[in-house]
Design a protein around this motif. Structure first.
Motif, short mmCIF file in Angstrom:
data_model
loop_
_atom_site.label_atom_id
_atom_site.label_comp_id
_atom_site.label_asym_id
_atom_site.label_seq_id
_atom_site.Cartn_x
_atom_site.Cartn_y
_atom_site.Cartn_z
N LYS A 294 31.17 -11.86 22.84
CA LYS A 294 32.06 -12.38 23.87
C LYS A 294 31.39 -13.54 24.61
N ARG A 295 30.88 -14.50 23.87
CA ARG A 295 30.26 -15.66 24.48
C ARG A 295 30.93 -16.97 24.06
N VAL A 296 31.27 -17.07 22.79
CA VAL A 296 31.89 -18.30 22.29
C VAL A 296 32.76 -17.97 21.09
N LYS A 297 33.90 -18.65 20.99
CA LYS A 297 34.79 -18.50 19.83
C LYS A 297 34.87 -19.85 19.14
N PHE A 298 34.42 -19.89 17.88
CA PHE A 298 34.41 -21.16 17.14
C PHE A 298 35.78 -21.44 16.54
N LEU A 299 36.19 -22.70 16.60
CA LEU A 299 37.51 -23.09 16.15
C LEU A 299 37.56 -23.54 14.70
N ASN A 300 36.45 -24.02 14.16
CA ASN A 300 36.50 -24.59 12.82
C ASN A 300 35.66 -23.84 11.80
N ILE A 301 35.42 -22.54 12.04
CA ILE A 301 34.89 -21.67 10.98
C ILE A 301 35.65 -20.35 11.03
N ASP A 302 35.79 -19.72 9.88
CA ASP A 302 36.47 -18.43 9.78
C ASP A 302 35.50 -17.37 9.27
N ASP A 303 35.86 -16.12 9.49
CA ASP A 303 35.08 -15.00 8.95
C ASP A 303 33.60 -15.14 9.28
N TYR A 304 33.30 -15.16 10.57
CA TYR A 304 31.90 -15.30 10.99
C TYR A 304 31.57 -14.21 12.01
N GLU A 305 30.27 -14.04 12.24
CA GLU A 305 29.80 -13.14 13.27
C GLU A 305 28.56 -13.75 13.92
N LEU A 306 28.62 -13.96 15.21
CA LEU A 306 27.45 -14.43 15.94
C LEU A 306 26.51 -13.25 16.10
N LEU A 307 25.39 -13.29 15.38
CA LEU A 307 24.48 -12.14 15.35
C LEU A 307 23.52 -12.10 16.53
N SER A 308 23.00 -13.26 16.92
CA SER A 308 22.01 -13.29 17.98
C SER A 308 21.90 -14.68 18.57
N GLN A 309 21.33 -14.72 19.76
CA GLN A 309 20.98 -15.98 20.40
C GLN A 309 19.61 -15.85 21.03
N SER A 310 18.85 -16.93 20.94
CA SER A 310 17.63 -17.06 21.73
C SER A 310 17.82 -18.30 22.59
N GLU A 311 16.76 -18.83 23.15
CA GLU A 311 16.94 -19.91 24.12
C GLU A 311 17.62 -21.14 23.52
N GLU A 312 17.23 -21.52 22.32
CA GLU A 312 17.74 -22.76 21.72
C GLU A 312 18.47 -22.53 20.40
N HIS A 313 18.60 -21.29 19.96
CA HIS A 313 19.17 -21.00 18.64
C HIS A 313 20.31 -19.99 18.73
N GLY A 314 21.28 -20.16 17.86
CA GLY A 314 22.31 -19.17 17.64
C GLY A 314 22.36 -18.86 16.15
N VAL A 315 22.33 -17.58 15.79
CA VAL A 315 22.31 -17.17 14.38
C VAL A 315 23.66 -16.57 14.03
N ILE A 316 24.31 -17.14 13.00
CA ILE A 316 25.67 -16.76 12.62
C ILE A 316 25.70 -16.29 11.17
N LYS A 317 26.35 -15.17 10.96
CA LYS A 317 26.61 -14.68 9.60
C LYS A 317 27.96 -15.23 9.16
N VAL A 318 27.99 -15.88 7.98
CA VAL A 318 29.22 -16.53 7.52
C VAL A 318 29.51 -16.16 6.07
N LYS A 319 30.79 -16.29 5.70
CA LYS A 319 31.18 -16.25 4.30
C LYS A 319 31.21 -17.69 3.79
N ASP A 320 31.29 -17.89 2.51
CA ASP A 320 31.31 -19.25 1.93
C ASP A 320 30.12 -20.06 2.43
N TRP A 321 28.96 -19.45 2.39
CA TRP A 321 27.73 -20.06 2.92
C TRP A 321 27.45 -21.42 2.30
N ASP A 322 27.78 -21.56 1.01
CA ASP A 322 27.46 -22.79 0.29
C ASP A 322 28.19 -24.01 0.83
N LYS A 323 29.33 -23.81 1.50
CA LYS A 323 30.11 -24.97 1.96
C LYS A 323 29.58 -25.58 3.25
#
Length: 370
Positions: A294-323
């Motif tokens: 419940k921090r940010v909702k991305f508009l131009n990616i689908d089927d994702y999960e924001l896994l973690s955040q640190s001070e300068e990084h956000g780690v996202i799990k995505v489908k279609d990783w190659d694109k």
């Protein structure tokens, strides 16, 4: 609406992480707010804490709104500089802020500043300091009508405070302030019923008070209760978030027709392992008081999960990783825009799909001149 309304044509000029301010949406929101009170701008006292920008204040003033609510001395100061006729600092001031408040009154004689009190001791100290500086300070009494965060409850203590103010020669009693930000039910009928129940005793007390103080004002609520309090013509309303809008209120307050005017711009900076992308949006750049989902909702990616955040990084799990490629831009709606704005120094102003200007978020600073 164009599904990709947020795309910035000259995105290479916009750094990340940052905030993009969409001018057409901002102007729409201001017009919508004014239309909801049928052009009676004297019933509006928008909260500056959401935008904190002199250039936004200018647009609000051009719409006919001249009274504002603030959380800090800095916010009050930029409102006065912009030409506000009245500013309520909706905090009970303590420590050096009392002297800073009095300096504002002295320096900006064309702006009627006021602040909140909820106890005799605070009223006594403000009265003493105002008297010493040969100034008069406007005050509203902050009422606790259920949020239990600040204010005084309806009862003998409030009667005592009202009576004490009668002997404070340097304080001008202006009315009551009641904030009900804890009432955020998605169903408007349910929310409206709770809001009216919560403010019922306040209204009864206020009506009695106006016998002795016919010019007293009743300032109520914030954005969640805006659509309730605007229905009662003797109440001044204080929406703030709706000027920029966000995911949280957009999800809950479905009866309000505002547009997202401020988005987070971030870029992919790494693809460390299959299925994972890393962006430059850490918790230094978006409000982190809510759970990770419940921090940010991305508009131009689908089927994702924001896994973690640190001070300068956000780690996202995505489908279609190659694109996805390093350097790709993502646009996100913050769940809570007010503290997210406070994390940035400026916004990129977007008009007709292009960055055309940069506006400073001046009042994110705790101190400007005073």
């Amino acid at each position: 609406m164009n599904d990709h309304w947020y795309d910035i044509k000259n995105i290479e000029t916009v750094d990340s992480p940052s905030i993009a301010l969409y001018l057409e949406h901002l102007k729409f929101n201001i017009e919508e707010m004014v239309s909801m009170v049928h052009g009676q701008t004297d019933r509006l006292m928008p909260h500056i804490k959401t935008n904190k920008m002199p250039r936004v204040m200018k647009l609000l003033l051009e719409s006919g709104i001249s009274k504002f609510k603030a959380s800090t001395i800095s916010e009050a100061e930029i409102a006065a500089e912009a030409g506000a006729t009245a500013v309520l600092i909706a905090h009970q001031l303590v420590g050096p802020k009392l002297d800073r408040f009095l300096q504002l009154i002295k320096h900006y004689p064309n702006t009627a500043f006021s602040t909140l009190v909820d106890n005799v001791d605070s009223a006594e100290l403000l009265n003493q300091k105002a008297e010493e500086t040969e100034l008069n300070a406007n005050i509203y009494i902050d009422i606790n009508n259920g949020m239990d965060r600040s204010g005084i409850q309806i009862g003998p203590g409030l009667d005592e405070l009202i009576n004490y103010l009668k002997i404070c020669k340097s304080l001008n009693f202006k009315g009551l302030h009641a904030y009900d930000g804890h009432l955020r039910d998605s169903d408007f009928e349910v929310r409206n019923q709770k809001i009216e129940q919560g403010v019922m005793d306040v209204v009864v007390y206020f009506d009695t008070l106006r016998i002795d103080y016919p010019q007293a004002q009743l300032i109520c609520g914030g954005t969640p209760s805006f659509t309730s309090h605007l229905l009662q013509e003797n109440r001044i309303t204080s929406p703030g978030t709706c000027v920029l809008w966000d995911w949280g209120y957009g999800e809950k307050l479905t009866e309000q027709n505002f547009k997202h005017a401020a988005l987070l711009v971030t870029r992919i900076i790494s693809k460390p392992t299959e299925g994972i992308i890393t962006i430059d949006l850490g918790h230094k750049s978006v409000a982190a008081e809510n759970p990770i989902d419940k921090r940010v909702k991305f508009l131009n990616i689908d089927d994702y999960e924001l896994l973690s955040q640190s001070e300068e990084h956000g780690v996202i799990k995505v489908k279609d990783w190659d694109k996805y490629k390093v350097g790709d831009v993502l646009y996100g709606i913050p769940y809570h825009i007010c503290p997210s704005i406070n994390l940035h120094d400026e916004v990129s102003v977007i008009e007709n799909g292009k960055k055309v200007d940069t506006w400073e978020i001046t009042a994110r600073k705790r101190k400007l001149r005073f």
